[in-house]
Scaffold this motif. Sequence first.
Motif, PDB file in Angstrom:
ATOM      1  N   UNK A 108       0.799  -1.215   0.000  1.00  0.00           N
ATOM      2  CA  UNK A 108       0.000   0.000   0.000  1.00  0.00           C
ATOM      3  C   UNK A 108       0.833   1.267   0.000  1.00  0.00           C
ATOM      4  N   UNK A 109       2.139   1.123   0.242  1.00  0.00           N
ATOM      5  CA  UNK A 109       3.045   2.278   0.191  1.00  0.00           C
ATOM      6  C   UNK A 109       3.319   2.632  -1.273  1.00  0.00           C
ATOM      7  N   UNK A 110       3.634   3.902  -1.512  1.00  0.00           N
ATOM      8  CA  UNK A 110       3.941   4.315  -2.876  1.00  0.00           C
ATOM      9  C   UNK A 110       5.216   3.639  -3.374  1.00  0.00           C
ATOM     10  N   UNK A 111       5.196   3.177  -4.623  1.00  0.00           N
ATOM     11  CA  UNK A 111       6.364   2.557  -5.252  1.00  0.00           C
ATOM     12  C   UNK A 111       7.263   3.678  -5.759  1.00  0.00           C
ATOM     13  N   UNK A 112       8.324   3.950  -5.047  1.00  0.00           N
ATOM     14  CA  UNK A 112       9.189   5.079  -5.356  1.00  0.00           C
ATOM     15  C   UNK A 112      10.337   4.664  -6.262  1.00  0.00           C
ATOM     16  N   UNK A 113      10.578   5.461  -7.291  1.00  0.00           N
ATOM     17  CA  UNK A 113      11.670   5.193  -8.214  1.00  0.00           C
ATOM     18  C   UNK A 113      12.873   6.050  -7.899  1.00  0.00           C
TER      19      UNK A 113
END
Length: 532
Positions: A108-113
């Motif tokens: 549920x956490x943002x997938x950070x690039x």
Amino acid sequence: MKTDFLVIGSGIAGLTYALKVAQDCPDKTITVLTKTFSDETNTKYAQGGVAGVTDFDNDSFEKHIEDTIIAGDGLCDSEIVEIVVKEGVERIKEIISWGAHFDKEHSGEYALGKEGGHSEFRILHHKDVTGKEIEDTLLRAVASKPNIKLISHCFVVDIITQHHLGFLVTKATPDIECFGVYVLNMKTNEIEKIISKITLLASGGNGQVYRTTTNPSIATGDGVAMLYRAKGRIENMEFIQFHPTALYEAGVTGQAFLISEAVRGDGAILRNDKGEAFMEKYDERKDLAPRDIVARAIDNEMKINGTEHVFLDCTKMDMEKFLHHFPNITDKCLSLGIDVSKQYIPVAPAAHFSCGGIKTDEWGRSSIRNLYACGECASTGLHGANRLASNSLLEAMVFAHRCYLNSVEKIETLEFNTAIPDWNAKGTTAPKEMILITQSLKELQLLMTDYVGIVRTNIRLERAMKRLDLLHEETEQFYETTFVSPQLCELRNLITVGYLIVKEAQLRHESRGLHYNTDYPAKNDIVQNIVL
């Protein structure tokens, strides 16, 4: 036509501003002009994402600020950097509240690039079409506001100032004021005037000044050129960012397909024609060095080996993750017969982003009264000599908000100027040969690519300026005697942009960031912005 707020451009900067003003001032009229379709903007083609500190356990404002300043190579305004990084978090939350979706992990956490120049994973993205997701979200939100009028297929020809009232206006003239714009209505083919109290230029970039660019055909530097003609202040135009990895297609010019920097952020490796990973020769950060360094490295490898491209190796990456994150890139490569799981992607640098532009202050105000600028056409002080990846969408949202705050404060104190004359087309005729426009555009793009590209020299810049002078003279003569057309206006604007890039490149006697001149390979101790 009269409108309280006039917005030129329908990308992230213009639409964010229009939406905020409409919400705050329901009794005011907001008009948004776009020269083609409302969604055809540079924003739409942004792949990578939005940089912002959302994971405070592993990241911090200080790290993002430091990364931005390092990438900017000493020319960033540190106060502006702090404003954008810190205020950007609220703007990201805002765009999410309006309906924009960013990819999330199973948790549920943002997938950070992570992209070149960033020390941490902080890029929010929507697969590899982040810009389109934001553009669609904003267009839906704007459509729900009855006091916003979005007009397509209107080409803004010139900013109206005291000059059009018969006064002599120079750069030394105090209090130059914007009263609105002259617009070519492409549906009626008539020049109309739009009178406004407040005008925002959010007209995008100028990538079409080069032969190959990641920008769409509409990116012709219109806002920068119009403001310069109106005697406004322009700065740092020499800093043109070439994206290191545009998809190479033999014989294809114009808009090139972008292979997002996020691909390297996820583990792709640059290789030369011998299959050698070469970035370690140029920078300890290897494939994730800032864009100016990577673009010059690729340019050098191409020249050493006599090739027109290098390769991006994705074959060792997690293909399930790749297909999820980069479906658009995968489909484009497959359409050319490239299976990214087994084959290298041919890539080469292409003109991508202008770090300079219309000089603005911390509230987005230009040097012309009641005229604001934000987005790629503006030079806010954030990028310095080189833009950190994925900072552009963030900057556009932050400064759209700041332009909105400042302009609504004074709207009640402003009046319409009703003394503006109609457009005078007396003595002009229909053009007999469009080849005079199309050939001049080809000449311009070729000379800018060959003489004012990733690596420059004094003699190349001198030759470019001589040829620009001739193109300018021919085009102005044509403009004075023929009916106005979008093609002629774009050519005229691109020649002005080319002149500004070359002139400021000639004035910078050093190599810094995106401006690399082999006659001045070192940096100077005195760091300054060059303003015209």
